[in-house]
Design a protein around this motif. Structure first.
Motif, mmCIF file in Angstrom:
data_model
loop_
_atom_site.group_PDB
_atom_site.id
_atom_site.type_symbol
_atom_site.label_atom_id
_atom_site.label_comp_id
_atom_site.label_asym_id
_atom_site.label_seq_id
_atom_site.Cartn_x
_atom_site.Cartn_y
_atom_site.Cartn_z
ATOM 1 N N SER A 1 -13.027 -2.799 -3.442
ATOM 2 C CA SER A 1 -13.437 -3.448 -2.195
ATOM 3 C C SER A 1 -14.808 -2.988 -1.727
ATOM 4 C CB SER A 1 -12.407 -3.180 -1.090
ATOM 5 O OG SER A 1 -11.172 -3.807 -1.393
ATOM 6 N N GLU A 2 -15.310 -1.874 -2.284
ATOM 7 C CA GLU A 2 -16.638 -1.391 -1.931
ATOM 8 C C GLU A 2 -17.741 -2.104 -2.705
ATOM 9 O OE1 GLU A 2 -17.500 0.817 0.503
ATOM 10 O OE2 GLU A 2 -15.386 0.506 1.040
ATOM 11 N N ALA B 1 -3.363 0.749 -4.176
ATOM 12 C CA ALA B 1 -4.206 0.845 -2.982
ATOM 13 C C ALA B 1 -5.521 1.545 -3.308
ATOM 14 C CB ALA B 1 -3.464 1.589 -1.879
ATOM 15 N N LYS B 2 -5.445 2.590 -4.140
ATOM 16 C CA LYS B 2 -6.649 3.325 -4.530
ATOM 17 C C LYS B 2 -7.600 2.431 -5.323
ATOM 18 C CE LYS B 2 -8.117 7.527 -6.973
ATOM 19 N NZ LYS B 2 -7.646 8.713 -7.740
ATOM 20 N N ARG C 1 0.820 -1.213 0.000
ATOM 21 C CA ARG C 1 0.000 0.000 0.000
ATOM 22 C C ARG C 1 0.855 1.265 0.000
ATOM 23 N NH1 ARG C 1 -5.127 0.635 1.077
ATOM 24 N NH2 ARG C 1 -6.502 -1.147 1.336
ATOM 25 N N ASP D 1 -9.067 -0.264 -2.890
ATOM 26 C CA ASP D 1 -10.093 0.272 -1.991
ATOM 27 C C ASP D 1 -11.401 0.539 -2.738
ATOM 28 O OD1 ASP D 1 -8.324 0.141 0.108
ATOM 29 O OD2 ASP D 1 -7.746 2.258 0.012
ATOM 30 N N LYS D 2 -11.295 1.030 -3.968
ATOM 31 C CA LYS D 2 -12.494 1.291 -4.775
ATOM 32 C C LYS D 2 -13.245 -0.007 -5.063
ATOM 33 C CE LYS D 2 -11.887 2.237 -9.149
ATOM 34 N NZ LYS D 2 -11.559 2.983 -10.393
#
Length: 204
Positions: free
Chosen positions: A191-192, A184-185, A177, A188-189
């Motif tokens: 992962s939603e 990482a960006k 990360r 995270d996107k």
């Protein structure tokens, strides 16, 4: 359809995410291929998961084969371009992500299945070198783009995010990360999305 797999497997998660994105119905059958009483070879002679059991009794194995087949079943959420350079690019991303996990798994097996004095540090270093090089290549390939290939979600993104999720699960000491904020960006996107939330790697 029935999917035989494990909640800890990167390859199985990739298939499960694809099935969710494609809105395909299936039954998930958990299987520990390392258990003495495993029956996986009745469906896959190689003794590996994932393994997809068809309604007609046939079986399909290897995550790359399975996801390619699944993407043809419905036009919903098309994840692999039909042909040409775009298709090859997406499949190369998948190969890169799987290759990173292939190397990391070899390190994990070396550490967990061999006694300390039997482990080869040179071998593990070689494999971790592949992991590092793969992460660097992913970051370089992604750049500032919102997705790995094109301007929408594809199998490339699914593969990369599943790989990063597995590394976080099994190798939390790898600080990808901090080194690769663009990965990482993206992670995270994605992962939603419900497909990722519902398939988090976990010890069964």
């Amino acid at each position: 359809m029935k999917l035989i797999g494990s909640t800890t497997s990167h390859y199985v998660r990739k298939v499960r995410v694809v099935m969710a994105e494609k809105k395909l119905d299936y039954t998930f059958i958990q299987e520990n291929v390392w258990a003495a009483d495993t029956t996986i070879q009745q469906s896959n002679p190689l003794g590996k998961v994932p393994c997809l059991l068809m309604e007609d009794g046939g079986a399909m194995f290897d995550s790359r084969v399975i996801v390619e087949y699944l993407d043809t079943l419905t036009p919903v959420g098309k994840l692999i371009p039909a042909n040409g350079r775009e298709r090859a690019e997406v499949k190369c991303w998948e190969a890169l992500a799987d290759g990173v996990i292939d190397a990391a798994i070899l390190v994990r097996l070396e550490k967990t299945l061999r006694a300390g004095d039997m482990q080869s540090q040179d071998w593990m270093d070689r494999q971790m070198g592949k992991v590092s090089a793969g992460l660097k290549a992913m970051s370089s390939g992604l750049g500032d783009a919102p997705f790995c290939s094109g301007n929408h979600l594809t199998l490339a993104d699914v593969s990369v995010a599943c790989a990063l999720g597995w590394l976080t699960f099994r190798f939390p000491e790898i600080e990808w990360r901090g080194e690769y904020p663009n990965l990482a960006k993206l992670f995270d996107k994605l992962s939603e999305r419900a497909s990722f939330k519902d398939t988090l790697p976990q010890q069964s």
